[in-house]
Design an enzyme around this catalytic site. Structure first.
Site, short mmCIF file in Angstrom:
data_model
loop_
_atom_site.label_atom_id
_atom_site.label_comp_id
_atom_site.label_asym_id
_atom_site.label_seq_id
_atom_site.Cartn_x
_atom_site.Cartn_y
_atom_site.Cartn_z
CB THR A 36 -9.04 27.80 31.55
OG1 THR A 36 -9.19 27.81 30.47
CG2 THR A 36 -8.87 26.50 32.45
CB CYS A 37 -7.57 31.20 35.74
SG CYS A 37 -5.78 30.79 35.03
#
Length: 147
Positions: A36-37
């Protein structure tokens, strides 16, 4: 203090000096090169950097519990250029002091930084957002609504 990669290697960043006298968007995340980062959080701030600056933001900084070399490599991989300052908190000093530590041992990450985004004016946090499952509350687009 935090670290960032400078032209001659890691440099110390004193938070009191870094946030003094300006408006800074600070966002924190669990780790460089994580799903997600890398897919959503950092790319969103890279894409919205000009819009944030147009609303009076002087600097945009990404905080993660990684070392400066990893943060520098991730910035290059994500084409963050000079849009995002990559701040390394490898020893969790800032993360722990700010109450942002989260235990991600179940994901094999160990102690990390909670996912957050904040608007900081002259060293004072004016708004802060945390994720409660999923992704969106800490996005660049959400922080733009605060400006």
């Amino acid at each position: 203090t935090l670290k960032r990669m400078g032209p001659d290697g890691p440099e110390t960043v004193a938070t009191a000096d870094y946030f003094a006298g300006r408006t800074v968007v600070l966002f924190g995340l669990p780790g460089a090169f994580t799903r997600t980062c890398s897919d959503r959080h950092l790319p969103g701030f890279v894409a919205q950097a000009d819009a944030l600056r147009a609303k009076g933001v002087d600097a945009i900084a990404c905080l993660s519990v990684n070392d400066p070399g990893v943060m520098d490599a991730w910035a290059k991989d994500q084409k963050a250029g000079d849009k995002i300052v990559m701040l390394a908190d490898g020893a969790l000093n800032f993360t722990r002091e700010a109450g942002l530590e989260v235990d991600l041992n179940d994901k094999c990450y160990g102690p990390r930084c909670k996912r957050f985004s904040a608007l900081v004016e002259d060293g004072v946090v004016k708004s802060v957002h945390f994720e409660e499952g999923g992704f969106g509350e800490t996005s660049a687009e959400r922080l733009l609504e605060d400006l």
